[in-house]
Write a protein that holds these residues in place. Structure first.
Motif, PDB file in Angstrom:
ATOM      1  N   PRO A  22       0.817  -1.225   0.000  1.00  0.00           N
ATOM      2  CA  PRO A  22       0.000   0.000   0.000  1.00  0.00           C
ATOM      3  C   PRO A  22       0.848   1.272   0.000  1.00  0.00           C
ATOM      4  O   PRO A  22       0.494   2.245  -0.678  1.00  0.00           O
ATOM      5  N   PRO A  76      -2.158  -9.241  -4.831  1.00  0.00           N
ATOM      6  CA  PRO A  76      -2.115  -8.839  -3.410  1.00  0.00           C
ATOM      7  C   PRO A  76      -2.081 -10.078  -2.503  1.00  0.00           C
ATOM      8  O   PRO A  76      -2.580 -11.136  -2.884  1.00  0.00           O
ATOM      9  N   GLN A  94      -6.964  -5.153   3.499  1.00  0.00           N
ATOM     10  CA  GLN A  94      -5.838  -4.529   2.791  1.00  0.00           C
ATOM     11  C   GLN A  94      -5.785  -4.938   1.321  1.00  0.00           C
ATOM     12  O   GLN A  94      -5.394  -4.156   0.467  1.00  0.00           O
ATOM     13  N   TYR A  95      -6.199  -6.187   1.012  1.00  0.00           N
ATOM     14  CA  TYR A  95      -6.093  -6.587  -0.399  1.00  0.00           C
ATOM     15  C   TYR A  95      -7.085  -5.820  -1.267  1.00  0.00           C
ATOM     16  O   TYR A  95      -6.815  -5.564  -2.438  1.00  0.00           O
ATOM     17  N   GLU A 111      -5.491  -2.434  -1.786  1.00  0.00           N
ATOM     18  CA  GLU A 111      -4.384  -2.526  -2.760  1.00  0.00           C
ATOM     19  C   GLU A 111      -4.926  -2.584  -4.187  1.00  0.00           C
ATOM     20  O   GLU A 111      -4.329  -2.034  -5.106  1.00  0.00           O
ATOM     21  N   GLN A 114      -3.916  -0.053  -7.127  1.00  0.00           N
ATOM     22  CA  GLN A 114      -3.312  -0.548  -8.366  1.00  0.00           C
ATOM     23  C   GLN A 114      -4.101  -0.067  -9.600  1.00  0.00           C
ATOM     24  O   GLN A 114      -3.501   0.306 -10.602  1.00  0.00           O
TER      25      GLN A 114
END
Ligand SMILES: Cc1cc2nc3c(=O)[nH]c(=O)nc-3n(C[C@H](O)[C@H](O)[C@H](O)COP(=O)(O)OP(=O)(O)OC[C@H]3O[C@@H](n4cnc5c(N)ncnc54)[C@H](O)[C@@H]3O)c2cc1C
Length: 527
Positions: A14, A39, A113-114, A117, A121
């Motif tokens: 991140p 991720p 968090q994924y 991310e 991205q």
């Protein structure tokens, strides 16, 4: 021949991606090198503070971030703390980030968090000046007086590349190759304790916690565990969970009964399916400096710690926001070297205090609490202390107000220092984040403020605003003025003139015009 860019970023977690976005939006060319192509499927950093959502707003991805939320919009972000297991009769639901919500434009958020991310991205893919090397490993780097060189190899292929740039930022996580190569040591508190991180699914656990008001996290404080947490976090509503807790040092994925561990912490038996079991060591580690010449470190590469309080991604993205505009200013030629040096000067003390005063001290304080008070030993004294603990639970949230009063590029108070401790207030203060207020148009100031330098002039005299504008233009500093009346709620700033940096921290403010405008402007950009 090697390819030349303006900035190289090692690590596409991140923080690395946030950095590339900040730089890309400022017109700086960069390459981001990440060994993974997907991720991590561990939810990790989920609790995002209000300030972090302000970054996403500035980067033009606030709607996409909100849409990435997995939990339904109405489900609350807060948590439950229990004495002993989750079936304990002693529990409370402490006030959390909501106690400081008025001091930020954006509301806080909870996103695995994924998912975060993925949004970062997608934004990277829209920025033509950011080159992405996903599936590439950064192997070695070297720097001289004018450039940094980085050698990469393809992870699943024969490819090799050499990249060159004016600067390099290591966002390559806790085991940072960049930090080790440039010889930065780390210091901190090591608790010498192994922790398990498990991701699992259980509908029965979800049902078993219906005794509580709906919440996202559950912290079971076993009095035997020295203040270490047994922590359940929801990934979604109904089934997905992550859990962390202390385990014996010789624990491996194969030699320990994790199901019994989570059932003991929950206080009842339930069916569950594990998706992941991993480990980390309980320690707070901060790099001694964040810069060696042309190379910087940020995020977990600069500071790592247990996920107690949700400081990791939040602090890392603040590093990106702090250094991003400074690197752009230096590369575009409108700042001095002192502006770059101010990155470590401002951010290093913030994390040092965050790690020691808000994370390590909390573990020690809670460890002592559970040693001292017990319902079995003395119920009345325990209940009184438990009540006080609950009442004081928001204390850390209220006093966590990172500020740069002592920075060399801030016109701060005499004797001011850069610190994670502060007080949230609407009163404008040099070195502090600007609190949001409504303009007479009905818009919030954060809807009008740009990502350049801004002078907020509330019934400001034209002669004064012209002097500030001329001083900024003489240095080629990107600069805007917001004019409004010094009336209604805006008097809460207690300053008619407020000079705001691109990261929305206040450089200088006052009721009267500055005595030496040119000197303040020069100081703000390290000249
Ligand atoms: C269980 C758990 C819960 C958490 N909860 C929170 C929370 O609620 N709030 C919060 O703010 N934080 C939380 N955190 C912390 C957060 O996850 C980290 O702080 C965050 O991931 C740091 O981001 P980063 O980009 O600095 O580092 P990382 O996410 O570690 O990313 C570094 C990247 O660099 C890459 N890399 C490393 N070396 C190289 C190399 N040589 N070449 C190429 N690529 C390389 C790695 O593959 C990795 O993708 C939690 C962490 C855990 C484990």
């Amino acid at each position: 021949m090697s390819k030349r860019l303006q900035v190289l970023i090692v690590g596409g977690g991140p923080v690395g991606m946030g950095f590339a976005i900040e730089l890309g939006l400022r017109g700086i060319s960069s390459a981001i090198v990440e060994r993974r192509t997907e991720p991590h499927r561990i939810p990790k950093g989920q609790n995002l503070m209000q300030r972090t959502l302000d970054h996403f707003d500035s980067w033009g991805i606030i709607k996409e971030m909100r849409a990435a939320r997995v939990m339904p919009p109405e489900s609350p972000i807060g948590g439950i703390t229990t004495y002993g297991d989750l079936m304990s009769e002693y529990w409370y639901s402490p006030p959390q980030r909501e106690v400081v919500k008025d001091f930020f434009f954006q509301a806080n958020e909870r996103i695995p968090q994924y998912c975060l991310e993925e949004v970062l991205q997608n934004k990277l893919n829209d920025l033509p000046n950011v080159e992405t090397y996903f599936g590439w490993q950064a192997e070695t780097l070297a720097q001289d007086d004018t450039s940094v060189t980085l050698n990469l190899t393809e992870v699943d292929g024969p490819g090799q590349q050499t990249l060159e740039a004016d600067y390099l930022v290591g966002c390559d996580g806790a085991h940072s190759m960049v930090r080790d190569t440039i010889g930065i040591e780390r210091k901190g508190s090591d608790f010498d304790q192994k922790m398990v991180l498990a991701v699992f699914r259980s509908k029965e656990l979800h049902k078993g916690l219906k005794r509580f008001p709906e919440r996202s996290t559950y912290r079971a404080m076993d009095p035997e565990l020295n203040g270490y947490w047994q922590f359940f976090g929801r990934i979604d509503v109904g089934e997905g969970w992550f859990f962390h807790a202390p385990v014996p040092m010789d624990t491996t994925a194969g030699n320990y009964d994790f199901k019994t561990l989570i059932q003991k912490a929950a206080g009842f038996e339930f069916a569950c399916e594990f998706d992941h079991v991993g480990f980390w060591d309980l320690r707070v580690a901060a790099a001694e400096t964040y810069q060696v010449n042309r190379v910087f470190i940020a995020g977990d590469a600069a500071h790592s710690h247990p996920p107690y309080g949700g400081f990791g991604v939040n602090n890392g993205l603040e590093d990106a926001r702090n250094l991003g505009w400074k690197l752009a200013a230096r590369i575009q030629g409108w700042s001095g070297e002192a502006l770059l040096n101010s990155y470590s000067q401002e951010r290093h003390p913030i994390f040092k205090e965050t790690g020691e005063d808000f994370i390590a001290a909390r573990i020690k304080r809670e460890g002592k609490f559970f040693q001292t008070y017990s319902p079995k030993k003395d119920l009345d004294t325990f209940l009184e202390a438990w009540e006080k603990k609950q009442a004081g639970a928001a204390g850390d949230v209220l006093s966590y107000e990172p500020n740069y009063e002592g920075s060399a590029v801030i016109e701060g108070p005499t004797g001011g220092v850069c610190s994670a401790h502060g007080k949230h207030t609407f009163t404008a203060q040099a070195g502090h984040h600007l609190a949001p207020l409504e303009l007479s148009s009905g818009k919030n100031i954060y809807e009008e403020i740009s990502n350049d330098f801004t002078l907020l002039a509330l019934d400001g005299e034209d002669a004064v605003t012209s002097v500030v504008k001329d001083a900024a233009e003489t240095q080629n500093i990107p600069f805007n003025i917001i004019r409004d009346s010094y009336a209604d709620g805006r008097t809460a700033y207690k300053a008619r003139y407020i000079l705001i940096r691109p990261d929305h921290y206040i450089v200088w403010c006052g009721e009267e015009p500055p005595t030496d405008t040119a000197a303040i402007i020069a100081k703000a950009v390290g000249i």
